[in-house]
Motif scaffolding. Structure first.
Motif, PDB file in Angstrom:
ATOM      1  N   ASP A 236       0.818  -1.211   0.000  1.00 48.99           N
ATOM      2  CA  ASP A 236       0.000   0.000   0.000  1.00 48.99           C
ATOM      3  C   ASP A 236       0.851   1.259   0.000  1.00 48.99           C
ATOM      4  OD1 ASP A 236      -2.294  -1.544   0.051  1.00 48.99           O
ATOM      5  OD2 ASP A 236      -2.545  -1.414   2.231  1.00 48.99           O
ATOM      6  N   LEU A 237       2.011   1.201   0.668  1.00 50.57           N
ATOM      7  CA  LEU A 237       2.854   2.389   0.785  1.00 50.57           C
ATOM      8  C   LEU A 237       3.516   2.778  -0.535  1.00 50.57           C
ATOM      9  CD1 LEU A 237       4.558   1.817   4.262  1.00 50.57           C
ATOM     10  CD2 LEU A 237       2.588   3.251   3.706  1.00 50.57           C
ATOM     11  N   THR A 238       3.555   1.887  -1.492  1.00 44.26           N
ATOM     12  CA  THR A 238       4.159   2.222  -2.791  1.00 44.26           C
ATOM     13  C   THR A 238       3.355   3.297  -3.514  1.00 44.26           C
ATOM     14  OG1 THR A 238       2.917   0.484  -3.944  1.00 44.26           O
ATOM     15  CG2 THR A 238       5.077  -0.113  -3.043  1.00 44.26           C
ATOM     16  N   MET A 239       2.133   3.526  -3.080  1.00 38.83           N
ATOM     17  CA  MET A 239       1.258   4.456  -3.791  1.00 38.83           C
ATOM     18  C   MET A 239       1.105   5.792  -3.074  1.00 38.83           C
ATOM     19  SD  MET A 239      -1.709   1.736  -4.971  1.00 38.83           S
ATOM     20  CE  MET A 239      -1.919   1.039  -3.330  1.00 38.83           C
ATOM     21  N   MET A 240       1.954   6.092  -2.104  1.00 39.60           N
ATOM     22  CA  MET A 240       1.813   7.368  -1.393  1.00 39.60           C
ATOM     23  C   MET A 240       3.163   8.020  -1.148  1.00 39.60           C
ATOM     24  SD  MET A 240       0.746   6.096   2.452  1.00 39.60           S
ATOM     25  CE  MET A 240      -0.665   5.184   1.795  1.00 39.60           C
ATOM     26  N   PRO A 241       3.182   9.347  -1.032  1.00 36.59           N
ATOM     27  CA  PRO A 241       4.437  10.058  -0.763  1.00 36.59           C
ATOM     28  C   PRO A 241       4.936   9.794   0.653  1.00 36.59           C
ATOM     29  CG  PRO A 241       2.568  11.570  -0.725  1.00 36.59           C
ATOM     30  CD  PRO A 241       2.050  10.267  -1.227  1.00 36.59           C
ATOM     31  N   SER A 244       3.313  11.178   3.823  1.00 37.25           N
ATOM     32  CA  SER A 244       1.980  10.700   4.186  1.00 37.25           C
ATOM     33  C   SER A 244       2.012   9.364   4.917  1.00 37.25           C
ATOM     34  CB  SER A 244       1.118  10.543   2.920  1.00 37.25           C
ATOM     35  OG  SER A 244       0.949  11.773   2.265  1.00 37.25           O
ATOM     36  N   VAL A 245       3.195   8.753   4.985  1.00 38.00           N
ATOM     37  CA  VAL A 245       3.282   7.389   5.520  1.00 38.00           C
ATOM     38  C   VAL A 245       2.901   7.327   6.991  1.00 38.00           C
ATOM     39  CG1 VAL A 245       4.859   5.493   6.061  1.00 38.00           C
ATOM     40  CG2 VAL A 245       4.959   6.597   3.818  1.00 38.00           C
ATOM     41  N   ALA A 246       3.544   8.151   7.821  1.00 36.06           N
ATOM     42  CA  ALA A 246       3.280   8.093   9.268  1.00 36.06           C
ATOM     43  C   ALA A 246       1.818   8.405   9.604  1.00 36.06           C
ATOM     44  CB  ALA A 246       4.229   9.013  10.022  1.00 36.06           C
ATOM     45  N   PRO A 247       1.221   9.481   9.045  1.00 37.46           N
ATOM     46  CA  PRO A 247      -0.205   9.728   9.345  1.00 37.46           C
ATOM     47  C   PRO A 247      -1.123   8.593   8.890  1.00 37.46           C
ATOM     48  CG  PRO A 247       0.808  11.690   8.411  1.00 37.46           C
ATOM     49  CD  PRO A 247       1.801  10.586   8.263  1.00 37.46           C
ATOM     50  N   TRP A 248      -0.795   7.992   7.744  1.00 37.71           N
ATOM     51  CA  TRP A 248      -1.612   6.882   7.259  1.00 37.71           C
ATOM     52  C   TRP A 248      -1.523   5.686   8.193  1.00 37.71           C
ATOM     53  CZ3 TRP A 248      -0.615   1.888   5.359  1.00 37.71           C
ATOM     54  CH2 TRP A 248      -1.668   1.275   4.678  1.00 37.71           C
ATOM     55  N   LEU A 249      -0.321   5.402   8.705  1.00 38.02           N
ATOM     56  CA  LEU A 249      -0.139   4.289   9.640  1.00 38.02           C
ATOM     57  C   LEU A 249      -0.859   4.560  10.961  1.00 38.02           C
ATOM     58  CD1 LEU A 249       3.634   3.549   8.987  1.00 38.02           C
ATOM     59  CD2 LEU A 249       1.720   2.066   8.377  1.00 38.02           C
ATOM     60  N   ALA A 274       4.384   3.376  12.654  1.00 35.21           N
ATOM     61  CA  ALA A 274       4.281   4.828  12.488  1.00 35.21           C
ATOM     62  C   ALA A 274       5.368   5.566  13.262  1.00 35.21           C
ATOM     63  CB  ALA A 274       2.899   5.302  12.943  1.00 35.21           C
ATOM     64  N   ALA A 275       5.811   4.991  14.384  1.00 33.21           N
ATOM     65  CA  ALA A 275       6.809   5.647  15.232  1.00 33.21           C
ATOM     66  C   ALA A 275       8.242   5.338  14.824  1.00 33.21           C
ATOM     67  CB  ALA A 275       6.593   5.239  16.690  1.00 33.21           C
ATOM     68  N   ASP A 276       8.436   4.409  13.890  1.00 27.63           N
ATOM     69  CA  ASP A 276       9.790   4.001  13.518  1.00 27.63           C
ATOM     70  C   ASP A 276      10.296   4.851  12.347  1.00 27.63           C
ATOM     71  OD1 ASP A 276      11.781   2.138  11.864  1.00 27.63           O
ATOM     72  OD2 ASP A 276      11.801   1.510  13.963  1.00 27.63           O
ATOM     73  N   GLU A 277      11.272   5.694  12.626  1.00 27.64           N
ATOM     74  CA  GLU A 277      11.771   6.633  11.617  1.00 27.64           C
ATOM     75  C   GLU A 277      12.353   5.914  10.406  1.00 27.64           C
ATOM     76  OE1 GLU A 277      14.954  10.375  11.251  1.00 27.64           O
ATOM     77  OE2 GLU A 277      14.548   9.424  13.195  1.00 27.64           O
ATOM     78  N   TRP A 278      13.074   4.830  10.653  1.00 30.31           N
ATOM     79  CA  TRP A 278      13.658   4.073   9.531  1.00 30.31           C
ATOM     80  C   TRP A 278      12.574   3.554   8.604  1.00 30.31           C
ATOM     81  CZ3 TRP A 278      12.832  -1.215   8.620  1.00 30.31           C
ATOM     82  CH2 TRP A 278      13.578  -1.765   7.565  1.00 30.31           C
ATOM     83  N   TYR A 279      11.516   3.023   9.174  1.00 29.00           N
ATOM     84  CA  TYR A 279      10.454   2.430   8.357  1.00 29.00           C
ATOM     85  C   TYR A 279       9.708   3.493   7.561  1.00 29.00           C
ATOM     86  CZ  TYR A 279       6.418  -0.411   7.046  1.00 29.00           C
ATOM     87  OH  TYR A 279       5.462  -1.068   6.320  1.00 29.00           O
ATOM     88  N   VAL A 280       9.271   4.577   8.216  1.00 26.94           N
ATOM     89  CA  VAL A 280       8.447   5.568   7.523  1.00 26.94           C
ATOM     90  C   VAL A 280       9.239   6.366   6.501  1.00 26.94           C
ATOM     91  CG1 VAL A 280       6.862   5.753   9.469  1.00 26.94           C
ATOM     92  CG2 VAL A 280       8.772   7.343   9.291  1.00 26.94           C
TER      93      VAL A 280
END
Length: 294
Positions: A236-241, A244-249, A274-280
């Motif tokens: 799902d994250l491939t389709m968003m900037p 927007s990742v952290a708010p979406w999570l 959402a809280a993991d900086e590396w992931y988002v």
């Protein structure tokens, strides 16, 4: 872990219903325990309300003979849980897996929040506390994994008590948390689930929460379930900037509240992502062999 309303069945009524069709000699012996069962139910409820089920050691010693203890255990297996048993209607009602018209309900296990209810678990085991074998407030609707995983666990002190769905409610604070385990090489990201209690909660309560996770092996069981959620999320994250990742999570996490309760596997999972900086910031795109949070 979900608080549910306690059953309204009276313990004496349940017991007498179960033994109603016993043969005369057996019924007379079973009827002699009716007062003891009712008294045990009252003692149990008082102890459970005070988070003191570990104090019922005297109750575990009654009755004293092995034969009588087996007879009382059999009231559950043969007269409540068995198909066409006199108490089977009560057994089904305690499970709560169907409505009044017999239609199946989506009834999640209150002990883990993931499995569907298929059975009843004795919160205090019937082989140790035979007088409680058919006491309704000692019978918890449960999934098969929770019921078999718990086995005959008996609390020996206050911190040794697992959560009781009828008497404990800590759903107002998200104490179940998770931490992302960053992958090495070609590994996939995984999660570590743990207890993060409210700062005002006692050490005893913290021990109880940790005991609950340990007895029902929830860190391991949840970790087996999250891989598919993470894989779907990565897609799902491939389709968003990126911004927007952290708010979406965070939004996804809110959707995993069950009946308002944040202490679910999914809520903890998505809050951790959402809280993991590396992931988002893009870690979801692939593994990172140089870093690990574990």
């Amino acid at each position: 872990m979900q608080h549910i309303d306690p059953p309204t069945f009276d313990a004496r009524d349940v017991y007498t219903t179960c033994i109603a069709n016993a043969r005369p000699n057996s019924r007379k012996r079973l009827e002699s325990f009716a007062d003891a069962v009712a008294d045990a139910a009252s003692a149990y409820e008082a102890a459970a309300q005070g988070q003191a089920l570990h104090t019922l050691t005297g109750l575990a010693a009654t009755p004293g003979t092995r034969r009588d203890r087996k007879v009382l255990e059999g009231v559950y297996t043969d007269r409540l849980a068995k198909d066409r048993a006199p108490g089977r209607r009560i057994y089904e009602a305690l499970k709560g897996t169907t409505d009044q018209e017999g239609r199946r309900r989506d009834n999640r296990c209150p002990l883990c929040g993931e499995g569907l209810v298929t059975t009843l678990d004795h919160h205090l085991p019937k082989n140790t506390y035979p007088l409680l074998s058919v006491v309704p407030v000692n019978l918890i609707p449960a999934c098969r994994d929770c019921n078999t995983g718990k086995r005959a666990t008996v609390p020996v002190n206050a911190g040794d008590q697992t959560l009781h769905p009828y008497f404990d409610d800590f759903s107002h604070y998200p104490w179940l948390r998770a931490r992302l385990r960053r992958p090495r090489g070609n590994e996939q990201p995984s999660m570590k689930f743990f207890v993060s209690p409210h700062p005002d909660w006692s050490d005893t309560l913290t021990e109880r929460l940790q005991k609950h996770l340990k007895v029902f092996d929830l860190d391991y069981r949840y970790s087996l379930l999250v891989s598919s959620h993470i894989a779907s999320t990565n897609h799902d994250l491939t389709m968003m900037p990126t911004n927007s990742v952290a708010p979406w999570l965070e939004h996804k996490a809110e959707g995993w509240r069950y009946r308002g309760n944040p202490n679910t596997m999914g809520y903890a999972l998505f809050k951790a992502l959402a809280a993991d900086e590396w992931y988002v910031s893009g870690g979801w795109r692939g593994s990172s062999p140089e870093t690990s949070l574990d």
